[in-house]
Structure formats: structure tokens, C-alpha cells
Design a protein around this motif. Sequence first.
Motif, PDB file in Angstrom:
ATOM      1  N   THR A 125     -64.443 118.079  -7.639  1.00  0.00           N
ATOM      2  CA  THR A 125     -64.477 116.950  -8.582  1.00  0.00           C
ATOM      3  C   THR A 125     -65.310 115.784  -8.061  1.00  0.00           C
ATOM      4  O   THR A 125     -65.978 115.090  -8.826  1.00  0.00           O
ATOM      5  CB  THR A 125     -63.059 116.432  -8.912  1.00  0.00           C
ATOM      6  OG1 THR A 125     -62.322 116.350  -7.701  1.00  0.00           O
ATOM      7  CG2 THR A 125     -62.368 117.309  -9.925  1.00  0.00           C
ATOM      8  N   ASN A 129     -70.219 113.140  -8.359  1.00  0.00           N
ATOM      9  CA  ASN A 129     -69.507 112.173  -9.200  1.00  0.00           C
ATOM     10  C   ASN A 129     -69.812 110.762  -8.679  1.00  0.00           C
ATOM     11  O   ASN A 129     -69.550 110.448  -7.518  1.00  0.00           O
ATOM     12  CB  ASN A 129     -68.008 112.480  -9.129  1.00  0.00           C
ATOM     13  CG  ASN A 129     -67.219 111.763 -10.191  1.00  0.00           C
ATOM     14  OD1 ASN A 129     -67.542 110.613 -10.524  1.00  0.00           O
ATOM     15  ND2 ASN A 129     -66.193 112.429 -10.703  1.00  0.00           N
ATOM     16  N   THR A 131     -68.404 108.157  -8.941  1.00  0.00           N
ATOM     17  CA  THR A 131     -67.229 107.408  -8.489  1.00  0.00           C
ATOM     18  C   THR A 131     -66.959 107.633  -6.999  1.00  0.00           C
ATOM     19  O   THR A 131     -66.090 106.986  -6.422  1.00  0.00           O
ATOM     20  CB  THR A 131     -65.976 107.812  -9.275  1.00  0.00           C
ATOM     21  OG1 THR A 131     -65.717 109.196  -9.048  1.00  0.00           O
ATOM     22  CG2 THR A 131     -66.140 107.547 -10.763  1.00  0.00           C
TER      23      THR A 131
END
Length: 672
Positions: A125, A129, A131
Amino acid sequence: MISKLFLALIFLRAGLSSGQGFGFTFDGFRPVDLHLDGIAQITSNGLLRLTNESMQRTSHAFYPRPVSFKNSMEGSVFSFSTTFVFAIISNQPEVGGHGIAFVAAPQMGLPGTLPSQYLGLFNATSNGNTTSHVFAIELDTIESTEFQDINNNHVGIDINSLASTHAAPAGYYPDGGAGKFENLTLISGRPMQVWVDYDGTEKRINVTLAPFSVARPSTPLLSQSLDLSPIVKETMFVGFSSSTGSLLTSHYILGWSFQMNGQLEELALSKLPNLPRIGKKPTPKLLTVGVPIICLFSVSVLISGLVYYIRLKRKCAEVLEDWELRYGPHRFKYKDLYIATREFRDEELLGVGGFGRVYRGVLRTSNIEIAVKRISHDSRQGMREFVAEIVSIGRLRHRNLVTLLGYCRRKGELLLVYDYMPNGSLDKYLFNQPKVTLNWTQRFRVIKGVASGLLYLHEGWDQVVIHRDIKASNILLDAELNGRLADFGLARLYDRGTDPQSTQVVGTLGYLAPEHTRTGKATKATDVFSFGAFLLEMATGRRPIEQRGTEDVILVDWVFSCWSGGGGILEARDPNLGGDLVAEEVELVLKLGLVCSHSEPRARPTMRQALQYLEGDLPIQDLSSSLSIPSPGVRFAHQEAFDDFVMSYPSSMDQAFAVSSSVADSLLSGGR
Ligand SMILES: *[C@@H]1O[C@H](CO)[C@@H](O)[C@H](O)[C@H]1NC(C)=O
Ligand SMILES: *[C@@H]1O[C@H](CO)[C@@H](O)[C@H](O)[C@H]1NC(C)=O
Ligand SMILES: *[C@@H]1O[C@H](CO)[C@@H](O)[C@H](O)[C@H]1NC(C)=O
Ligand SMILES: *[C@@H]1O[C@H](CO)[C@@H](O)[C@H](O)[C@H]1NC(C)=O
Ligand SMILES: *[C@@H]1O[C@H](CO)[C@@H](O)[C@H](O)[C@H]1NC(C)=O
């Protein structure tokens, strides 16, 4: 309390100096407080060992305090620099993984990240990403196609993703190398140094790689314009991340220096801790390759040693049966004889006789010179009796016999050990004339010696020993030129008074009594016949049968013809004797030779009588009369026997011998 205060101070310092020349330098990690997780550890000598030989694991080592990278959320990242020395050591040559990354991340532990190709930096994940806010310089030793890796040995710049924004194969541009690129193998096990420089105003990042102890090359490996401001947060943690896959690989950091907004303090390379011996890799090699080779070598050495031992053992093997134990002192060890004769070398060969080869030797223990006769025998049958005879003969001691010292038995072979006779056999003095010769005095002494030795065999002992093969080549001369009978050990014995056993005819043509050839029986009288032939040899220097042109000349006949002819018997004497002789003795020997060669055994004298003639104890006239007036009756019976002999042995040699002998016989018995 104090430590808390200390920590607070450090925090203060880090906080204050962030952005304004904050930095640290670790020349090894011994006293250093780092935040470790996963399988990372500090070794006893101060190495930061990110991974050990565990599979599918991650590890992290972070400087334990946050570092300010910018003044505000929207501000731009300060310039910073860092350098570190690393080494990647794999169990297998040139393969292993997955690599090391210098990382700046918002939190220390990077929790939930994955090993293997994720390098402990991301998980499914967080990878790719925005983030994540992770910036890393990866040293990747596995080509992961999912992240578009360029190869399995590259340096890459990772922004929030393992798919590097920029990457280059590991290597460097040496200074003064005219831009030439030198490859480096990250996983070589050798230490290398990395420099990462970010220019906050230029917004450019440079990454430089070089082998350990090579000064920083001025041309970086990677030089990219890149603005880290959107990626990096105000405060970040810096450190290293590493992971293993299925290949056992150790990732090490030897030293690390970091500088924010200022001049980077270079590492003191000489102070860095040593890597574990490169033997880490060779050790298993030694185990997997060396040990088997050593084992194989030892085993083959052992086997060849064993084979050598067995062969030596077999070479020296001898037959020893229970009954032989009582012959202890007469038994020789084959090994001793083998050594004494220097492995039966040809240089030690004294001669080859009818019975076998004779070698000279020196017994190692006593330094006694010996002669070793090797006789091959096929069967064990009769061996026991034969050895018994040999050994009892070994007890015979006479100064005119060659002493038998003992024997040794091997499979198919019997070895007899005799005293060594330095002057060799008599025949070479007789027939190699005129090279070497014996004068008459010496010859007469030899004759008397042989007569005395033969008498001892016939009568001097509790058993009658028949020699069977008296001839010049079986008479050896000792150091004082005394004649000594040899090879008597090979004649069969029979008890006094009992019938002589009929055995295989042994002996030499020309020395064999006619009745011996016919009946196969060896008696004292057949020995006397041979002795007669020997006497004639000694006086004439001729062999019993000689070939002159196409004719065979029988010595007995010829001597007899000399005697019956006008010139007298002395004409037959050896011309090599010259004038240096005692005529009476020569005449005596010639006449005795004729009498002993009488074809009728009963007409021959005994050895005792023969010796008495030689010693002058019996007058020579008796001899002459026994020659000229043979006992009647003997002649006739014998003539017929000879005719039989001629018929049954029609070979030319035997025929000549038989016919001529019969002539001699008739002359002897009928003539003057
Ligand atoms: C590797 O390190 C971990 C943590 O220190 C330890 O538990 C493990 O036994 C080590 N493995 C080997 C193979 O040394
Ligand atoms: C993935 O990694 C991030 C950052 O380390 C972490 O916060 C998150 O929990 C991880 N996700 C999983 C599913 O482990
Ligand atoms: C990115 O990460 C955040 C939180 O860590 C997560 O909610 C989001 O689903 C991730 N996006 C993707 C595309 O995986
Ligand atoms: C360096 O490595 C690359 C790729 O592995 C290879 O193609 C090249 O020939 C190498 N160059 C030298 C000088 O070894
Ligand atoms: C990066 O490398 C380039 C090219 O060598 C050089 O001009 C620049 O000054 C370097 N920047 C830093 C921060 O080292």
C-alpha cells in the motif's frame, strides 16, 4: 535522571542546530546509540550489521532523533550531505540480496514494511503512494522487474517508490580516467563508499560511489535535478533499511557521517571496524570443497599406503608351517634375505645353475657374507621331507663342504642360504685358461680336499649322503683356494644299508655313471664315477665331452689312448701346467681318474681308497695293476649292458658317449 537530562540536551541541540550545520560522524558504531529493529545489530567490534544470515527479514537502523529538513511545511529542503561505507557479503559468490538503502522517512521504524524486493522501505500500500514521504538511495543487488530495475547491481534514487526515478549501474568515473566508467560489484564483499549530496538551492541531488580507500571521485555516478521539498516533511528520521530474500546475505555499514547545511565531515577510513574475515565466504568453500578434497586425498594416501603395505607384505610373504618351527635357527626371514641381496638385484647375481639362480648378499644384522640360491618348486608335496633333509644336511660341517646356513620358503620357491665363497667356482680356473689358472700344487690340494669332502659325505656321518652332481662347476674355492663341495644339499639322502631309492636322474652328462643313467639309482659308486671325471678334468684341463670339429671327444677315451699309446699317460696333462708339476702326482691323478671312470661300478675304488691313493698311503702300482689287470668277468657282462644302453638311448650324444665308453671299457678291461 542524568541520562534524561542528557537526552534532553541532545534534543535541544538537534532541534536548535537543525538546518544550521547539524551533523554527526560515526567511524564505527561501538559506543553509538542507534534505533535498531528487525535483525539489525551492532557487532562487538562496532560494525552495523543490518542483516545476518536469516531469510525474508527486514532491518532498520535510524539515527534516534529527528532531523529538521526544512523550516516550514511549505519551505524548501536544506542542502544536506551524507556518506557511508558499506559491504554486502553473500554466502554464494556474486548472488544475494536484496540490498541496502539510505533512507529519510517520517517515522523511525518503517513499521509494516516488507522484506525481499521491498528492501524494508515499503509495503504494497505504501509503495508508490505519495502519502509515504519516503526518500531513499537504494543499493540494489536483485533485478526486480515489477519495479523496472535496470539490472541486479545498481544505485537508484527512490521517491515514495521502489521504482527508482533515476538509477545507474554500480560503478564510478575515476579521477583522471578521462570519463571512463569502472564497474563495481555491490555484492563483491568488499567495502565501498557512497556519498549523497543534495543542493537545496540548485535542487539537485548527486550520488557518488567508489571502492573503499579510493578518494571521492569528482564526477558523481548520478546527478539529477530533483526537488525534494514536496516529498520530505519538516522533520524526518535518517537511517538505513535492508532486507533479505531467499539468499543468505549479510549487509554491513562500517561508518556513517551526516551533515545538514554545512561541510560534511569525512570518515576516518583507518578507524573503521574490520569486516569479518572474508574467510566468511571461503570457510564454507573450505567445508564444501576443501574438506572433501582433503578427505579424498587422505583416503587415497591411506589406500595407496595400504596397497604398498600389502604388496610389501606379499612380496615378503613366506610359507611357515607348524612343523618348521623346530627348525627355528635354520629358518631365515625372507625379508632379511631380500634386504641382504638388495632386492635380488642383478648386480648381486653370482650365477645361474641347474637348480636356480644364486645371489650374493650381506646379512644386515651380522654382516656375514652369504650366497642365496633360489630354487623354484611347484608343489608342497615332499617339501616337509626335503626341508628335513636340508636342515639335517645343514648340520654337516667339513672344511671341504660349503656350509649350508639355512633356508627360507615362499610359495613356489625355496631359498637356500650358504656361506659365501669369494673365489667362485673351480671351472672358471680350469676352462678359462690361460686367463686364470691354478698351478699343480693348488690343483692337487683341491683334488685332495674334494676327495676328503666326498668321503665325509659317504662315510663320515650317520647317514650316507650321495652328492649326485660332482663336477668342476659345483666345486667352489674359499679364500685360501681350498676346494669345497657345493650343492650336496640337493642330493637325496638314504639311510645307510637300505636300498637306494630310485629317483629322477640328476647330474650332468659326462659325469654320469652308465649304470646311473640306466637304472636311475644314485650310489656311492656313481659319485666315484663323477669324481673320476673331475680328476681327469683337473689334470687335463679338458671337459669330459668336448666337441672337436664334428666329433665328440670323450675325455676318458682320450686319456686312455694316451696311456695305451706310445707317449705315456703324461701326454694327456694340461699343457697350461708347463713344467711346473710333480710328474708322479699327475700320473697318479690321471690313472685314478681312469679307474674311477670304470664302467663297472665294482671295479671303482671307494672314496676311502681314492683318498688313500692320493695321500700316498696306497702304492700307485696297485692302481696300475687294477687298471691293466681287471678282474675277469666284469668286462663281458658289461659290454652287453652297454649295448642295451646304446639301443635305449639312441640320441647322438648319448650314443657317442655310450659307444666310446664301451671302447674305453674294453680297453680297460682287456687292454694292457
Ligand atoms: C540473526 O539475528 C537475529 C537477531 O539478532 C537472531 O535472532 C538470529 O539468530 C540471527 N541468525 C543468524 C543465522 O545468525
Ligand atoms: C504499510 O507501511 C506503512 C508505512 O510503514 C504502514 O504505516 C502500514 O501500516 C503498512 N501497511 C500494512 C498493511 O502493513
Ligand atoms: C495510500 O496510503 C493511504 C494511507 O496509508 C491509503 O489509505 C491509500 O489507500 C493508499 N493509496 C493506494 C493507491 O494504495
Ligand atoms: C560493466 O558492466 C556492464 C553490465 O554488467 C557490462 O556491459 C560492461 O561491459 C562492464 N564494463 C566493464 C568495463 O567491465
Ligand atoms: C553535482 O554534480 C555536478 C556535476 O559533477 C556538479 O556540478 C555539482 O556541483 C554537484 N553538486 C553537489 C551538491 O555536489
